[in-house]
Scaffold this active site. Structure first.
Site, mmCIF file in Angstrom:
data_model
loop_
_atom_site.group_PDB
_atom_site.id
_atom_site.type_symbol
_atom_site.label_atom_id
_atom_site.label_comp_id
_atom_site.label_asym_id
_atom_site.label_seq_id
_atom_site.Cartn_x
_atom_site.Cartn_y
_atom_site.Cartn_z
ATOM 1 C CB CYS A 9 -8.881 -18.383 15.906
ATOM 2 S SG CYS A 9 -7.365 -17.578 16.465
ATOM 3 N NE ARG A 59 -3.831 -2.006 2.535
ATOM 4 C CZ ARG A 59 -3.659 -2.960 3.435
ATOM 5 N NH1 ARG A 59 -2.646 -2.871 4.303
ATOM 6 N NH2 ARG A 59 -4.478 -3.982 3.508
ATOM 7 N NE ARG A 99 -19.528 -0.648 45.070
ATOM 8 C CZ ARG A 99 -20.801 -0.552 45.461
ATOM 9 N NH1 ARG A 99 -21.767 -0.928 44.628
ATOM 10 N NH2 ARG A 99 -21.108 -0.097 46.644
ATOM 11 C CB SER A 157 -4.560 -14.294 4.154
ATOM 12 O OG SER A 157 -3.371 -13.666 3.751
ATOM 13 C CG ASP A 191 1.155 -17.557 16.334
ATOM 14 O OD1 ASP A 191 0.733 -16.459 16.738
ATOM 15 O OD2 ASP A 191 0.398 -18.470 15.928
ATOM 16 C CD GLU A 204 2.227 -20.839 3.961
ATOM 17 O OE1 GLU A 204 2.077 -21.994 4.410
ATOM 18 O OE2 GLU A 204 2.561 -19.861 4.673
#
Length: 470
Positions: free
Chosen positions: A58, A35, A459, A54, A300, A48
């Site tokens: 999870c 970008r 509290r 990408s 990671d 890769e």
């Protein structure tokens, strides 16, 4: 037969960025750098070794369990989409060596066996983490699976489809172990979880882990705590048939390893790059590898600063990896970014039980040399009279004398887990529990009691700190 060739930096002022790893940190860095700098200024080559880029690791337990129907729903951006942005992404290509002195990496095409050296002006290491496998005979037998990548998830699903038996053993009861146990229950398996800790979820204190234990048993999961796996037993065909501990054997048609992960820093170690006590790469605030001007690392495979304890930690989460990648890409692209650290926030679930933590556990605070008070309260997710109000338990740690918030753990039903974000912000801001009691949180009976459960705990923590004479 493999062959060697070298690709070098092209002429002119154009620089080459090489990225090792095509998931969250690596491709976020590549995309952000693109970008900021066009292909005429910056050539980007990414390697890769797997079949996917990408993607959401999870989400794998939810795909395995059937909550997510298709694998591709977990993929945020395909290799083709990256290539359309002038990123030379080389799939099924594994980097086997980093030559720091020569500013180059060696790679092998896993399909053809061809090898090549690629020079770089700037290097990003985003090699991720690897599942911990017990050092036992049979641990690599067919039917034993780690679950770290989409390839791992696909391998597990292939095994489930080809296996007639319906008995599963999950080794380990951390986030992955607990989530995979639920996924296998959803698949109709009889599930046993073998856990060496006193309770599941070692990221919680044992008293809070006990709540998770009860919920897992309520799902029909057999929990075996305080048990160390001593052997993986195989059948005559070589496939796994059982997991053994010192006291018993647990039959298994499939085994999932949920013991945790370690930073994948084999390449970095061989290259002499600096590693921390947890085995992760050490970086500065700009995510630059310490002592190396043109090498960055994220995801990671790195260690990060814990803002509460002041120590380095290894936390494998996609949220951090994407932030690391954004910071790296900004710096590589000529901008500026830093990653100051984390407070250790994480959430998970077992069926409808929500589990959350942020900051330090009791043993973390002891290890850091802190003196503290702990309080535990029960409250409800909504006003008690409003339909659907459910109990939740909140545990809070506060430093003696100062009252500084040190950590929060929450276990409850709908509306419990994301309340931990209140505590995460308070920890990041260095707030005291007394300051927290004045937080102007949103209130209406469908969403919260008049005193939100986190503030009720705050509290009570104020009272505990004051009782100590602070």
């Amino acid at each position: 037969m493999s062959m060697n060739r070298t690709s070098g930096t092209t002429g002119g002022a154009r620089e080459r960025l090489v990225v090792i790893g095509g998931d969250a940190a690596g491709m976020s860095a590549a995309s952000q750098a693109r970008r900021l700098r066009g292909p005429d200024e910056l050539e980007i080559v990414a390697f890769e070794r797997g079949h996917f880029t990408s993607y959401s690791a999870c989400g794998i337990p939810y795909w395995v369990g059937g909550d997510v129907a298709e694998r591709d729903e977990l993929i945020a951006r395909t290799p083709e989409e990256h290539r359309e942005r002038d990123i030379d992404l080389r799939m099924r290509t594994e980097v086997t060596q980093i030559d720091v002195a020569g500013a180059r990496v060696r790679s092998v095409d896993l399909e053809s066996g061809a090898e090549e050296w690629t020079t770089y002006d700037k290097l990003v290491i985003a090699t991720g983490a690897r599942p911990i496998r017990p050092d036992l005979s049979g641990a690599d037998a067919p039917g034993v699976h780690g679950v770290q990548t989409l390839d791992d998830g696909q391998d597990l699903l292939d095994t489930l489809a080809a296996t007639e038996g319906r008995r599963a053993v999950v080794v380990g009861a951390g986030y992955i172990g607990v989530e995979m146990a639920e996924a296998l229950i959803n698949r109709g398996y009889e599930v046993t979880v073998v856990n060496r800790g006193k309770e599941p979820m070692s990221t919680l204190d044992p008293d809070m882990g006990r709540l998770v234990h009860t919920a897992m048993e309520g799902l029909g999961i057999t929990m075996v705590n305080d048990a160390e796996v001593t052997k993986v037993l195989t059948a005559q065909d070589g496939r796994v048939r059982a997991i053994a501990t010192e006291d018993a054997e647990y039959p298994a048609d499939v085994v999932v390893l949920g013991i945790g992960v370690r930073p994948e820093t084999t390449l970095a170690r061989a290259a002499g790059l600096p590693l921390g006590e947890h085995g992760g790469l050490l970086t500065d605030l700009a995510m630059r590898v310490r002592g190396h001007e043109n090498i960055w690392a994220g995801g990671d495979c790195v260690e990060v600063l814990d803002l509460v304890s002041g120590r380095e930690r290894h936390i494998a989460l996609g949220t951090h990896a994407n932030k690391h990648g954004q910071v790296i890409g900004a710096n590589v692209g000529g901008g500026y970014g830093t990653f100051p650290g984390v407070v250790g926030t994480a959430v998970s679930k077992v069926c409808d039980l929500e589990i959350a933590r942020t900051g330090l556990r009791e043993k973390d605070a002891h290890r850091a040399g802190l003196q503290f008070e702990t309080v535990t309260i029960e409250s409800t997710s909504r006003a008690g009279y409003y339909p659907g109000a459910d109990l939740m338990t909140v545990k809070m740690l506060a430093e003696r004398r100062t009252g500084r918030l040190l950590g929060v753990q929450i276990v409850g039903r709908e509306g419990a887990a994301k309340r931990v974000d209140i505590a995460a912000v308070a920890l990041t801001a260095g707030m005291t529990v007394e300051q927290m009691t004045a937080l102007d949180l949103g209130y209406a009976p469908p969403f919260s009691p008049v005193w939100d459960p986190v503030l009720v705990a705050a509290r009570k923590a104020v009272a505990a700190v004051r009782a100590r004479g602070a």
